[in-house]
Design a protein around this motif. Structure first.
Motif, PDB file in Angstrom:
ATOM      1  N   VAL A  21      60.809  35.659  36.791  1.00 61.69           N
ATOM      2  CA  VAL A  21      61.526  36.458  35.983  1.00 61.69           C
ATOM      3  C   VAL A  21      61.812  37.383  36.364  1.00 61.69           C
ATOM      4  CG1 VAL A  21      61.826  36.839  33.969  1.00 61.69           C
ATOM      5  CG2 VAL A  21      60.410  35.366  33.609  1.00 61.69           C
ATOM      6  N   VAL A  22      63.367  37.169  36.704  1.00 59.47           N
ATOM      7  CA  VAL A  22      63.410  38.781  37.160  1.00 59.47           C
ATOM      8  C   VAL A  22      63.962  40.051  35.669  1.00 59.47           C
ATOM      9  CG1 VAL A  22      65.584  39.643  38.923  1.00 59.47           C
ATOM     10  CG2 VAL A  22      64.585  37.674  39.381  1.00 59.47           C
ATOM     11  N   MET A  23      63.370  40.915  36.235  1.00 62.50           N
ATOM     12  CA  MET A  23      62.987  41.554  35.246  1.00 62.50           C
ATOM     13  C   MET A  23      63.752  42.782  35.403  1.00 62.50           C
ATOM     14  SD  MET A  23      59.254  42.359  34.422  1.00 62.50           S
ATOM     15  CE  MET A  23      60.096  44.255  33.528  1.00 62.50           C
ATOM     16  N   GLY A  24      63.750  43.758  34.499  1.00 59.79           N
ATOM     17  CA  GLY A  24      63.791  45.398  34.126  1.00 59.79           C
ATOM     18  C   GLY A  24      65.204  45.528  33.327  1.00 59.79           C
ATOM     19  N   VAL A  25      65.335  46.498  33.097  1.00 57.97           N
ATOM     20  CA  VAL A  25      66.563  47.183  32.107  1.00 57.97           C
ATOM     21  C   VAL A  25      68.070  46.752  32.519  1.00 57.97           C
ATOM     22  CG1 VAL A  25      64.637  49.279  31.209  1.00 57.97           C
ATOM     23  CG2 VAL A  25      66.429  49.273  33.037  1.00 57.97           C
ATOM     24  N   SER A  26      68.282  47.249  31.528  1.00 60.13           N
ATOM     25  CA  SER A  26      70.033  46.612  31.723  1.00 60.13           C
ATOM     26  C   SER A  26      70.938  47.755  33.269  1.00 60.13           C
ATOM     27  CB  SER A  26      71.044  47.163  30.937  1.00 60.13           C
ATOM     28  OG  SER A  26      72.738  46.664  30.358  1.00 60.13           O
ATOM     29  N   GLY A  27      71.203  46.706  33.934  1.00 58.26           N
ATOM     30  CA  GLY A  27      71.906  47.683  34.891  1.00 58.26           C
ATOM     31  C   GLY A  27      71.121  47.694  36.631  1.00 58.26           C
ATOM     32  N   THR A  28      69.932  46.902  36.213  1.00 62.35           N
ATOM     33  CA  THR A  28      69.357  46.661  37.467  1.00 62.35           C
ATOM     34  C   THR A  28      69.496  46.021  38.245  1.00 62.35           C
ATOM     35  OG1 THR A  28      68.072  45.625  36.514  1.00 62.35           O
ATOM     36  CG2 THR A  28      67.653  47.919  36.766  1.00 62.35           C
ATOM     37  N   GLY A  29      70.566  45.228  37.989  1.00 67.62           N
ATOM     38  CA  GLY A  29      71.387  44.059  38.884  1.00 67.62           C
ATOM     39  C   GLY A  29      70.417  42.337  38.668  1.00 67.62           C
ATOM     40  N   LYS A  30      69.965  42.069  37.374  1.00 72.72           N
ATOM     41  CA  LYS A  30      69.007  40.816  37.093  1.00 72.72           C
ATOM     42  C   LYS A  30      69.654  39.104  37.543  1.00 72.72           C
ATOM     43  CE  LYS A  30      68.024  42.203  33.496  1.00 72.72           C
ATOM     44  NZ  LYS A  30      68.398  43.584  32.860  1.00 72.72           N
ATOM     45  N   PHE A 152      60.073  42.606  39.244  1.00 71.61           N
ATOM     46  CA  PHE A 152      60.793  43.699  38.596  1.00 71.61           C
ATOM     47  C   PHE A 152      61.367  44.710  39.141  1.00 71.61           C
ATOM     48  CE2 PHE A 152      59.526  48.247  37.323  1.00 71.61           C
ATOM     49  CZ  PHE A 152      60.100  48.435  35.926  1.00 71.61           C
ATOM     50  N   ILE A 153      62.769  45.166  39.015  1.00 71.13           N
ATOM     51  CA  ILE A 153      63.292  45.696  39.794  1.00 71.13           C
ATOM     52  C   ILE A 153      63.438  46.675  38.988  1.00 71.13           C
ATOM     53  CG2 ILE A 153      66.103  46.340  40.452  1.00 71.13           C
ATOM     54  CD1 ILE A 153      66.606  43.285  39.595  1.00 71.13           C
ATOM     55  N   ASP A 154      63.039  48.088  39.826  1.00 77.17           N
ATOM     56  CA  ASP A 154      62.916  49.644  39.381  1.00 77.17           C
ATOM     57  C   ASP A 154      63.812  50.353  39.773  1.00 77.17           C
ATOM     58  OD1 ASP A 154      61.311  51.557  38.344  1.00 77.17           O
ATOM     59  OD2 ASP A 154      59.979  51.432  39.444  1.00 77.17           O
ATOM     60  N   GLY A 155      64.210  51.593  39.533  1.00 79.00           N
ATOM     61  CA  GLY A 155      65.388  52.518  39.677  1.00 79.00           C
ATOM     62  C   GLY A 155      65.555  53.456  38.741  1.00 79.00           C
ATOM     63  N   PRO A 156      65.858  54.786  39.588  1.00 71.34           N
ATOM     64  CA  PRO A 156      66.097  56.069  38.343  1.00 71.34           C
ATOM     65  C   PRO A 156      67.794  55.619  37.619  1.00 71.34           C
ATOM     66  CG  PRO A 156      67.309  55.974  40.637  1.00 71.34           C
ATOM     67  CD  PRO A 156      66.625  55.189  40.867  1.00 71.34           C
ATOM     68  N   LEU A 184      60.713  50.554  27.697  1.00 67.48           N
ATOM     69  CA  LEU A 184      59.790  49.316  29.191  1.00 67.48           C
ATOM     70  C   LEU A 184      58.082  50.195  29.069  1.00 67.48           C
ATOM     71  CD1 LEU A 184      60.379  47.554  31.942  1.00 67.48           C
ATOM     72  CD2 LEU A 184      60.635  50.028  32.206  1.00 67.48           C
ATOM     73  N   GLU A 185      57.366  49.556  28.944  1.00 67.78           N
ATOM     74  CA  GLU A 185      56.131  49.147  29.456  1.00 67.78           C
ATOM     75  C   GLU A 185      56.126  48.619  31.506  1.00 67.78           C
ATOM     76  OE1 GLU A 185      54.117  47.215  26.716  1.00 67.78           O
ATOM     77  OE2 GLU A 185      54.351  48.900  25.271  1.00 67.78           O
ATOM     78  N   SER A 186      55.938  49.693  31.822  1.00 68.21           N
ATOM     79  CA  SER A 186      55.714  49.160  33.053  1.00 68.21           C
ATOM     80  C   SER A 186      55.439  48.052  33.893  1.00 68.21           C
ATOM     81  CB  SER A 186      55.839  50.188  34.600  1.00 68.21           C
ATOM     82  OG  SER A 186      55.848  49.514  35.944  1.00 68.21           O
ATOM     83  N   PRO A 187      55.183  47.013  34.516  1.00 70.26           N
ATOM     84  CA  PRO A 187      54.280  45.359  34.990  1.00 70.26           C
ATOM     85  C   PRO A 187      54.078  45.449  36.228  1.00 70.26           C
ATOM     86  CG  PRO A 187      56.944  45.369  35.475  1.00 70.26           C
ATOM     87  CD  PRO A 187      57.078  46.427  34.476  1.00 70.26           C
ATOM     88  N   ALA A 188      54.171  46.970  37.032  1.00 65.27           N
ATOM     89  CA  ALA A 188      53.751  47.097  38.035  1.00 65.27           C
ATOM     90  C   ALA A 188      51.390  47.299  37.603  1.00 65.27           C
ATOM     91  CB  ALA A 188      53.821  49.058  39.004  1.00 65.27           C
ATOM     92  N   GLY A 189      51.368  46.333  38.510  1.00 70.02           N
ATOM     93  CA  GLY A 189      49.508  46.376  38.775  1.00 70.02           C
ATOM     94  C   GLY A 189      49.374  45.399  37.562  1.00 70.02           C
ATOM     95  N   GLU A 190      49.873  44.640  36.791  1.00 73.12           N
ATOM     96  CA  GLU A 190      49.927  43.035  36.222  1.00 73.12           C
ATOM     97  C   GLU A 190      49.660  42.027  37.171  1.00 73.12           C
ATOM     98  OE1 GLU A 190      52.511  44.362  32.684  1.00 73.12           O
ATOM     99  OE2 GLU A 190      52.784  42.413  33.065  1.00 73.12           O
ATOM    100  N   GLU A 191      49.231  41.319  36.735  1.00 70.49           N
ATOM    101  CA  GLU A 191      49.106  39.949  38.126  1.00 70.49           C
ATOM    102  C   GLU A 191      49.912  39.168  37.618  1.00 70.49           C
ATOM    103  OE1 GLU A 191      45.935  36.208  38.322  1.00 70.49           O
ATOM    104  OE2 GLU A 191      45.800  37.169  36.475  1.00 70.49           O
ATOM    105  N   GLY A 192      50.693  39.162  39.152  1.00 73.60           N
ATOM    106  CA  GLY A 192      51.704  37.726  39.436  1.00 73.60           C
ATOM    107  C   GLY A 192      52.954  39.060  39.347  1.00 73.60           C
ATOM    108  N   VAL A 193      52.876  40.429  39.331  1.00 75.33           N
ATOM    109  CA  VAL A 193      54.073  41.052  39.210  1.00 75.33           C
ATOM    110  C   VAL A 193      54.499  42.007  40.632  1.00 75.33           C
ATOM    111  CG1 VAL A 193      55.380  43.037  38.174  1.00 75.33           C
ATOM    112  CG2 VAL A 193      54.197  41.532  36.724  1.00 75.33           C
TER     113      VAL A 193
END
Length: 227
Positions: A21-30, A152-156, A184-193
């Motif tokens: 799953v390529v994830m992130g909020v709208s506009g991240t380029g999923k 997870f595509i993360d950005g400002p 958004l609940e950041s998935p950073a640190g979850e297994e498989g991310v």
């Protein structure tokens, strides 16, 4: 069993069926990353937004955020779509319609909450409204049968706003971005991310994703060896 390393070489762990799953909020380029990653791994790509029911699209087009009750059937359908694709891939190999055993799929999805991600993982089968339940014959297989990983595509926020202002023909409005960021609940640190930077190039994002994914399709190992 074989596994590709970051250079596309075979290593000690074999690939299995895999749902990315390529994830992130709208506009991240999923969509951009998802389609490019799927091509790199030689698996299908599915645009998660295309699986939204019309009622969800109409709601978002009007600037109204979706509720959990709106999202749950959509998330379940994404999971089922991934499972169906992999089952068809196995059938194609068995019947000889496909020469190699590439087994996996990449789907884009915002996946904002851990709760949503657990539905995508096949760990939960909720439905807030009984009328929106999936039929019994479509219920998810055991999650271990199709491991799920997230890129997870993360950005400002400011970069996201600029991207959305210049995007035409999409139902998601700039006004919805803050609602998504709050949810958004950041998935950073979850297994498989695996976390990739919004501001990195697509090529760099793919490199980071490949290096961090625990399992990637066998055909990519074969592709890497040939190249």
């Amino acid at each position: 069993m074989a596994r590709c390393n970051a250079d596309g070489e075979e290593g000690e762990m074999a690939s299995k069926d895999v749902f990315i799953v390529v994830m992130g909020v709208s506009g991240t380029g999923k969509s951009t990353l998802g389609s490019a990653l799927a091509k790199e791994l030689d698996v299908p790509y599915v645009e998660g937004d295309d699986l939204h029911p019309k009622s969800n699209v109409d709601k978002m087009s009007a600037g109204h955020p979706l509720t959990d009750a709106d999202r749950e059937p959509w998330l379940e359908l994404i999971r089922k779509t991934a499972e169906t694709i992999v089952v068809e891939q196995h059938a194609d190999v068995r019947t000889g319609r496909k020469a190699h055993g590439s087994r996996g799929v990449v789907i884009s999805c915002s996946a904002l909450k851990k709760y949503y991600r657990d539905i995508l993982r096949g760990h939960l089968k909720p439905a807030s409204r009984e009328t929106q339940r999936l039929p019994e014959h479509m219920e998810s297989a055991h999650p271990d049968a199709l491991p799920t990983y997230f890129v997870f595509i993360d950005g400002p926020r400011d970069v996201l706003v600029e991207r959305m202002k210049h995007r035409s023909g999409h139902f998601m409005k700039v006004s919805m971005l803050d609602s998504q960021l709050q949810t958004l609940e950041s998935p950073a640190g979850e297994e498989g991310v695996v976390v990739v930077s919004l501001e990195a190039s697509t090529e760099e994002q793919i490199k980071v994703a490949k290096k961090g994914l625990p399992e990637i399709p066998k055909s990519h190992c074969e592709k890497g060896q040939r190249e």
